[in-house]
Enzyme design. Structure first.
Site, PDB file in Angstrom:
ATOM      1  N   LYS A 208       0.828  -1.210   0.000  1.00 30.88           N
ATOM      2  CA  LYS A 208       0.000   0.000   0.000  1.00 30.88           C
ATOM      3  C   LYS A 208       0.862   1.260   0.000  1.00 30.88           C
ATOM      4  CE  LYS A 208      -4.137   1.679   2.356  1.00 30.88           C
ATOM      5  NZ  LYS A 208      -5.055   1.447   3.480  1.00 30.88           N
ATOM      6  N   GLU A 214       9.590  -5.631   4.580  1.00 29.84           N
ATOM      7  CA  GLU A 214       9.687  -7.000   4.086  1.00 29.84           C
ATOM      8  C   GLU A 214       9.484  -7.061   2.570  1.00 29.84           C
ATOM      9  OE1 GLU A 214       7.785  -7.356   8.269  1.00 29.84           O
ATOM     10  OE2 GLU A 214       7.747  -5.967   6.576  1.00 29.84           O
ATOM     11  N   GLY A 270      -5.503  -3.038   4.556  1.00 34.91           N
ATOM     12  CA  GLY A 270      -4.737  -4.134   3.966  1.00 34.91           C
ATOM     13  C   GLY A 270      -5.413  -5.477   4.068  1.00 34.91           C
ATOM     14  N   ARG A 271      -5.999  -5.784   5.234  1.00 36.43           N
ATOM     15  CA  ARG A 271      -6.620  -7.092   5.425  1.00 36.43           C
ATOM     16  C   ARG A 271      -7.969  -7.212   4.721  1.00 36.43           C
ATOM     17  NH1 ARG A 271      -6.037  -4.060   9.725  1.00 36.43           N
ATOM     18  NH2 ARG A 271      -7.744  -3.452  11.104  1.00 36.43           N
ATOM     19  N   GLU A 356      -6.204  -8.764  13.921  1.00 46.70           N
ATOM     20  CA  GLU A 356      -5.661  -7.429  13.680  1.00 46.70           C
ATOM     21  C   GLU A 356      -6.762  -6.376  13.819  1.00 46.70           C
ATOM     22  OE1 GLU A 356      -2.142  -6.897  10.990  1.00 46.70           O
ATOM     23  OE2 GLU A 356      -3.599  -5.775   9.807  1.00 46.70           O
ATOM     24  N   HIS A 387      -7.130 -35.987  14.065  1.00 45.70           N
ATOM     25  CA  HIS A 387      -6.051 -36.876  14.545  1.00 45.70           C
ATOM     26  C   HIS A 387      -4.942 -36.071  15.208  1.00 45.70           C
ATOM     27  CE1 HIS A 387      -7.639 -40.476  12.496  1.00 45.70           C
ATOM     28  NE2 HIS A 387      -8.165 -39.571  11.689  1.00 45.70           N
ATOM     29  N   LYS A 519       7.114  -2.377  13.893  1.00 46.58           N
ATOM     30  CA  LYS A 519       7.885  -1.909  12.731  1.00 46.58           C
ATOM     31  C   LYS A 519       8.883  -0.834  13.129  1.00 46.58           C
ATOM     32  CE  LYS A 519       4.251  -2.650   9.238  1.00 46.58           C
ATOM     33  NZ  LYS A 519       3.340  -1.953   8.294  1.00 46.58           N
TER      34      LYS A 519
END
Length: 554
Positions: A208, A214, A270-271, A356, A387, A519
């Site tokens: 964005k 990263e 963003g999400r 978030e 399992h 950050k």
């Protein structure tokens, strides 16, 4: 949005009293005492999805109080506020309009005196033209060869959403191989680079701000490797590098041409950005027609959320039920189990949407909350989890409300696999609800004893260990099939569940200041790591960890 402490409301106080009456009631009794329970607590959506919430520890009175709680917070008005583009992301002074990205009915969506519908339409047109060109082999790399691979470089919402959707919709996949790089760990880049040929690969850099450490670190590494190839000119980047961002200046500075810039907007979190140009990798993977159906599915759920009365509104009911367990039963966690291997990233994706958004401890009145806000969300595809950790669900000491999701029809009709999978799905929700009583254990024991009386004696003392209390709540979703359209419905449903919870928990769901803290601290420490001298700048633990790294770095 109405700002008040939920625990001071009349409905909350009523729920507290009601909880004391119902907390020990077993689901076995709730079903035995009401033969119409399923009919009362289930809903259909477009004849595509059946939502069954009858296996929850609640009654009509519970739902009456929960719905009154929603009304005390003017939930309906808050929903309308979001759809009208009001600045409900208060701490960042922004509208929340990811819903506009999938609105096909409106021709005008005015925000800050601009018709954003036209901007959205133009970006969708650009996605369509570009994805068609690549899929139809008209877009060529710098050697003149067609594109075979797509690499999406992003993190968080710029990775989790498109990755989950391309995995979930693999049955609709074309010939392109789509890869995702997110982790700052150089191993992630290294392993993806082993799978591709740069001459036939396009890179989508999704950020964005176009400053996410990263993403830009990974993109810069790949850019250098690309330009270091033989006979590659800087101008060849225009055939291979594309940007999805709202920061055009940084995009151009990176070396990506204006024509390869796909804009997104600050009113899309963003999400919640999978519906925007962030979903370009999805359109490339399944084709624009299917991507459009994906958007239309979400739009259909948007209309349901906006127009349906609260008592029949599926996202609202999901949100209220979650609040009920998180705050009154102190469940703290909830699980999502999807019985479809293609959907193996779904709960991971929803972790970000939920945690978030609603992982907040300051309310809209700037006070520290004294109630539970966001619950911890986790999950694993069925039947793998059976399992692994289901033992704790059946006989552990934790209350874990769970959502179970399964398609009735599979994309892969192999022998009797799917009908067996369905049998496990139905068996688990039933077993979690009703358990295995001591009466059933003894009946089973006596039957086995008769069968084996001549061979060996059954140990009576182990019977107690076979007891399963049940009373573990579940919601069930039966979908006709996982398609682009139904997946769009499902994701939007959970987005609106989160919105419902945020309104009633009196928190701001659309910022993420905790993420920003990590950050900024990382940037400060990065400068320290580049300095060879031992540090004394921080606390004793951090200093010791950094210094140990410096002394042992190869």
């Amino acid at each position: 949005m109405k700002s008040l402490s939920p625990i001071t409301t009349k409905s909350w106080k009523n729920l507290k009293k009601h909880y004391l009456k119902i907390k020990d009631v077993h689901l076995r009794d709730l079903f035995q005492n009401d033969l119409n329970r399923f009919k009362k607590f289930s809903l259909h959506f477009e004849d595509i999805i059946l939502f069954d919430y009858s296996k929850n520890r609640l009654t009509s009175k519970t739902m009456f109080h929960l719905l009154n709680l929603a009304k005390e917070f003017n939930l309906k008005e808050s929903i309308v506020s979001m759809f009208q583009g009001k600045k409900i992301n208060f701490t960042e002074n922004k509208s929340v309009l990811h819903i506009a990205l999938r609105s096909f009915d409106k021709k005008n969506i005015i925000l800050n005196k601009k018709n954003i519908f036209l901007e959205i339409k133009n970006v969708l047109k650009k996605i369509k033209l570009f994805s068609n060109a690549v899929i139809n082999k008209k877009w060529k790399g710098y050697t003149g060869n067609s594109i075979t691979d797509v690499v999406n470089i992003g993190i968080g919402g710029s990775d989790l959403g498109p990755l989950m959707v391309t995995e979930a919709l693999k049955p609709y996949k074309n010939h392109l191989n789509v890869h995702y790089i997110s982790n700052l760990d150089g191993t992630h880049v290294t392993e993806i680079l082993k799978k591709i040929d740069m001459r036939t690969t396009i890179f989508l850099i999704s950020s964005k701000t176009f400053t996410t450490q990263e993403t830009i670190t990974n993109a810069t590494t790949i850019k250098k490797l690309f330009l270091n190839q033989k006979k590659v000119l800087k101008s060849d980047m225009s055939k291979h590098f594309f940007a999805i961002s709202m920061n055009q200046d940084e995009v151009l500075k990176f070396g990506i041409s204006k024509e390869n810039f796909f804009p997104i907007w600050d009113w899309v979190g963003g999400r919640y950005s999978v519906w925007s140009a962030v979903g370009l990798s999805i359109a490339l993977s399944i084709g624009y027609k299917n991507f459009s159906l994906f958007l239309k599915g979400a739009s259909s759920m948007d209309k349901h959320f906006l127009n349906t009365p609260l008592k029949k509104n599926i996202p609202v009911l999901l949100g209220l039920i979650s609040i009920w367990y998180n705050n009154f039963f102190n469940s703290q966690t909830e699980a999502i189990f999807v019985y479809d291997q293609y959907m193996h990233k779904f709960s991971t994706y929803l972790q970000q949407v939920h945690m978030e958004s609603n992982g907040k401890n300051i309310d809209r009145n700037k006070n520290i909350v004294s109630w539970q806000t966001g619950s911890i969300l986790w999950g694993e595809p069925g039947s793998n989890g059976q399992h692994s950790f289901y033992q704790l669900l059946h006989q552990g000491t934790k209350l874990i409300p769970s959502d179970f999701i399964i398609p009735i029809n599979t994309h892969n009709k192999i022998n009797d696999h799917h009908i067996k999978l369905l049998s496990h799905f139905f068996a688990q929700t039933r077993s979690l609800a009703f358990g295995k009583s001591i009466k059933e254990v003894l009946k089973e024991h006596n039957f086995k004893k008769k069968l084996l009386q001549d061979k060996k004696k059954i140990n009576d003392n182990i019977n107690i260990y076979k007891l399963c209390n049940g009373n573990q709540p579940t919601n069930s979703f039966l979908l006709k099939k996982i398609t682009p359209y139904t997946l769009g419905i499902l994701i939007a449903l959970y987005e609106h569940k989160v919105f419902t919870q945020g309104v009633i928990m009196n928190i701001f769901s659309f910022d993420q200041w905790g993420v920003e803290l990590g950050k900024s601290v990382a940037n400060n420490i990065l400068n320290e790591l580049k300095n060879k001298n031992l540090t004394k700048k921080y606390d004793s633990s951090t200093n010791s960890l950094i210094n140990f790294y410096k002394l042992n770095k190869e």
